[in-house]
Design a protein around this motif. Structure first.
Motif, PDB file in Angstrom:
ATOM      1  N   PRO A 158       0.843  -1.205   0.000  1.00  0.00           N
ATOM      2  CA  PRO A 158       0.000   0.000   0.000  1.00  0.00           C
ATOM      3  C   PRO A 158       0.873   1.248   0.000  1.00  0.00           C
ATOM      4  O   PRO A 158       1.868   1.324   0.718  1.00  0.00           O
ATOM      5  N   GLY A 159       0.507   2.211  -0.804  1.00  0.00           N
ATOM      6  CA  GLY A 159       1.299   3.439  -0.906  1.00  0.00           C
ATOM      7  C   GLY A 159       1.329   3.896  -2.348  1.00  0.00           C
ATOM      8  O   GLY A 159       0.287   3.976  -2.994  1.00  0.00           O
ATOM      9  N   VAL A 160       2.510   4.164  -2.875  1.00  0.00           N
ATOM     10  CA  VAL A 160       2.635   4.617  -4.258  1.00  0.00           C
ATOM     11  C   VAL A 160       2.481   3.432  -5.202  1.00  0.00           C
ATOM     12  O   VAL A 160       2.755   2.291  -4.855  1.00  0.00           O
ATOM     13  N   SER A 161       2.044   3.721  -6.430  1.00  0.00           N
ATOM     14  CA  SER A 161       1.784   2.660  -7.400  1.00  0.00           C
ATOM     15  C   SER A 161       2.991   2.397  -8.277  1.00  0.00           C
ATOM     16  O   SER A 161       3.947   3.176  -8.327  1.00  0.00           O
ATOM     17  N   GLY A 162       2.926   1.263  -9.009  1.00  0.00           N
ATOM     18  CA  GLY A 162       3.937   1.010 -10.014  1.00  0.00           C
ATOM     19  C   GLY A 162       3.930   2.101 -11.067  1.00  0.00           C
ATOM     20  O   GLY A 162       4.971   2.450 -11.626  1.00  0.00           O
ATOM     21  N   PHE A 184      11.558   3.849  10.187  1.00  0.00           N
ATOM     22  CA  PHE A 184      11.048   3.180   8.993  1.00  0.00           C
ATOM     23  C   PHE A 184      10.422   4.174   8.018  1.00  0.00           C
ATOM     24  O   PHE A 184      10.446   3.953   6.802  1.00  0.00           O
ATOM     25  N   PHE A 185       9.865   5.258   8.548  1.00  0.00           N
ATOM     26  CA  PHE A 185       9.380   6.343   7.685  1.00  0.00           C
ATOM     27  C   PHE A 185      10.524   6.894   6.841  1.00  0.00           C
ATOM     28  O   PHE A 185      10.387   7.094   5.625  1.00  0.00           O
ATOM     29  N   LEU A 186      11.673   7.118   7.472  1.00  0.00           N
ATOM     30  CA  LEU A 186      12.835   7.648   6.759  1.00  0.00           C
ATOM     31  C   LEU A 186      13.376   6.651   5.745  1.00  0.00           C
ATOM     32  O   LEU A 186      13.922   7.045   4.712  1.00  0.00           O
ATOM     33  N   VAL A 187      13.219   5.360   6.025  1.00  0.00           N
ATOM     34  CA  VAL A 187      13.607   4.342   5.043  1.00  0.00           C
ATOM     35  C   VAL A 187      12.770   4.503   3.771  1.00  0.00           C
ATOM     36  O   VAL A 187      13.302   4.448   2.650  1.00  0.00           O
ATOM     37  N   SER A 225       3.977  -0.188   7.655  1.00  0.00           N
ATOM     38  CA  SER A 225       3.102   0.929   7.300  1.00  0.00           C
ATOM     39  C   SER A 225       3.841   2.257   7.374  1.00  0.00           C
ATOM     40  O   SER A 225       3.567   3.175   6.590  1.00  0.00           O
ATOM     41  N   SER A 226       4.788   2.382   8.283  1.00  0.00           N
ATOM     42  CA  SER A 226       5.594   3.599   8.381  1.00  0.00           C
ATOM     43  C   SER A 226       6.445   3.791   7.128  1.00  0.00           C
ATOM     44  O   SER A 226       6.632   4.915   6.651  1.00  0.00           O
ATOM     45  N   VAL A 227       6.971   2.663   6.580  1.00  0.00           N
ATOM     46  CA  VAL A 227       7.701   2.735   5.314  1.00  0.00           C
ATOM     47  C   VAL A 227       6.775   3.218   4.200  1.00  0.00           C
ATOM     48  O   VAL A 227       7.142   4.083   3.400  1.00  0.00           O
ATOM     49  N   PHE A 228       5.542   2.667   4.159  1.00  0.00           N
ATOM     50  CA  PHE A 228       4.567   3.068   3.144  1.00  0.00           C
ATOM     51  C   PHE A 228       4.281   4.574   3.221  1.00  0.00           C
ATOM     52  O   PHE A 228       4.169   5.255   2.199  1.00  0.00           O
ATOM     53  N   ILE A 229       4.149   5.079   4.452  1.00  0.00           N
ATOM     54  CA  ILE A 229       3.878   6.508   4.628  1.00  0.00           C
ATOM     55  C   ILE A 229       5.045   7.337   4.117  1.00  0.00           C
ATOM     56  O   ILE A 229       4.854   8.374   3.454  1.00  0.00           O
ATOM     57  N   ALA A 284      -5.719   5.318   4.414  1.00  0.00           N
ATOM     58  CA  ALA A 284      -5.843   3.866   4.288  1.00  0.00           C
ATOM     59  C   ALA A 284      -4.664   3.162   4.945  1.00  0.00           C
ATOM     60  O   ALA A 284      -4.827   2.111   5.574  1.00  0.00           O
ATOM     61  N   ILE A 285      -3.463   3.728   4.806  1.00  0.00           N
ATOM     62  CA  ILE A 285      -2.274   3.115   5.404  1.00  0.00           C
ATOM     63  C   ILE A 285      -2.353   3.172   6.922  1.00  0.00           C
ATOM     64  O   ILE A 285      -2.042   2.198   7.616  1.00  0.00           O
ATOM     65  N   VAL A 286      -2.767   4.317   7.458  1.00  0.00           N
ATOM     66  CA  VAL A 286      -2.902   4.468   8.909  1.00  0.00           C
ATOM     67  C   VAL A 286      -3.912   3.465   9.468  1.00  0.00           C
ATOM     68  O   VAL A 286      -3.722   2.892  10.549  1.00  0.00           O
ATOM     69  N   MET A 287      -4.978   3.221   8.708  1.00  0.00           N
ATOM     70  CA  MET A 287      -6.023   2.295   9.148  1.00  0.00           C
ATOM     71  C   MET A 287      -5.738   0.847   8.779  1.00  0.00           C
ATOM     72  O   MET A 287      -6.536  -0.040   9.082  1.00  0.00           O
ATOM     73  N   GLY A 288      -4.612   0.591   8.123  1.00  0.00           N
ATOM     74  CA  GLY A 288      -4.310  -0.744   7.602  1.00  0.00           C
ATOM     75  C   GLY A 288      -4.361  -1.843   8.639  1.00  0.00           C
ATOM     76  O   GLY A 288      -4.817  -2.954   8.355  1.00  0.00           O
TER      77      GLY A 288
END
Length: 291
Positions: free
Chosen positions: A16-20, A268-271, A85-89, A244-248
């Protein structure tokens, strides 16, 4: 190079996050990707022959990377949902300004079209709120039923549609519809030779093919005639996907609380930020070499 590009797209599409489509956009081959898909599906024989080698290499890289990601995520998502999820954000937050900067000439002077961004932002929480599956405990993909098959087919059409947009990933759409964890787990199970999931995965695959046939031509037309509106909508969907990511975590088989400041991981956000910044750096470096 195209195989590697396909692998990058698969990594984005699997989470979940950015698309291809966003990855293709950031790496500078998005318009070629959409045109090639449309040419392969509806073009002349000469256009099909020209598009096939490029798309074949993308698909090889995409399929291999997606299967690997599915196996890894199926094992890790439940346990490390807040870290992942933090990575996704991080990926999503970083993608928004990059898309804006890349398309600043397109967006300049079309600020009234920002209403499409607002529509995109609002669409994600509304879809989550009105989707009954996200409020149920789980979805069993080993049991074939007409109702579930139809729901999977529609979900596949929607997920492939947003997957090729430079915005949210198909996985985000699946997360919104409460199907992300069941489908990732199903793909992982089939890789481990548990074939009871195959019928429902075939239904999902047919939905993806159907959606791709229609969305490729539509997107090509929108990017040519209504580019600013399309980009604003994509930006809005990206921003809305943060909800959606926060609620995942609430969509897991055993629901957990939504992400909070206490469970959010800045590391993980910084990753996630670093991954997208690295892709952008690679694009700029490739552009300098080709100049």
């Amino acid at each position: 190079m195209d195989i590697i590009r396909g692998a990058y797209m698969a990594v984005a599409d699997s989470v979940p996050g950015v698309s291809g489509g966003t990855i293709a956009f950031l790496l500078g081959f998005y318009d070629k990707f959409i045109s090639s898909v449309d040419d392969l599906l509806t073009g002349t024989m000469a256009e099909k022959k020209a598009a096939f080698p490029f798309l074949f290499k993308l698909v090889i890289g995409w399929a291999a990377a997606f299967l690997i990601c599915a196996v890894i995520l199926a094992n890790l998502f439940d346990t490390y949902v807040y870290e992942i999820s933090s990575v996704f954000i991080g990926l999503t937050v970083c993608a928004v300004p990059i898309v804006v900067m890349e398309e600043k000439e397109t967006l300049k002077g079309h600020y009234l079209h920002s209403i499409f961004a607002a529509i995109g932002v609002a669409a994600v929480p509304l879809l989550m709120y009105f989707n009954p599956v996200t409020r149920e405990s789980s979805v069993d993909l080993t049991q074939f039923s007409l109702e579930l098959g139809l729901f999977l087919f529609i979900a596949a059409v929607l997920s492939i549609s947003v997957m090729v947009l430079p915005g949210i990933s198909g996985s985000t759409m699946l997360l919104i519809m409460g199907l992300y964890v069941p489908l990732i787990s199903a793909v992982s199970a089939v890789v481990h030779l548990q074939f009871q999931y195959v019928p429902m995965l075939i239904v999902f695959g047919l939905g993806m093919i159907t959606g791709l046939v229609f969305i490729a031509k539509l997107l090509r037309h929108c990017l040519k005639k209504y580019r600013s509106q399309t980009i604003f909508l994509s930006i809005g969907l990206l921003i809305g996907s943060l909800y959606a990511i926060v609620m995942g975590a609430t969509t897991l088989d055993v629901p957990r609380p939504a992400m909070s400041l206490e469970t959010f991981s800045i590391l993980f956000f910084l990753v996630g930020v670093a991954i997208l910044a690295g892709l952008q750096y690679m694009k700029k470096r490739a552009e300098k070499k080709s100049a």
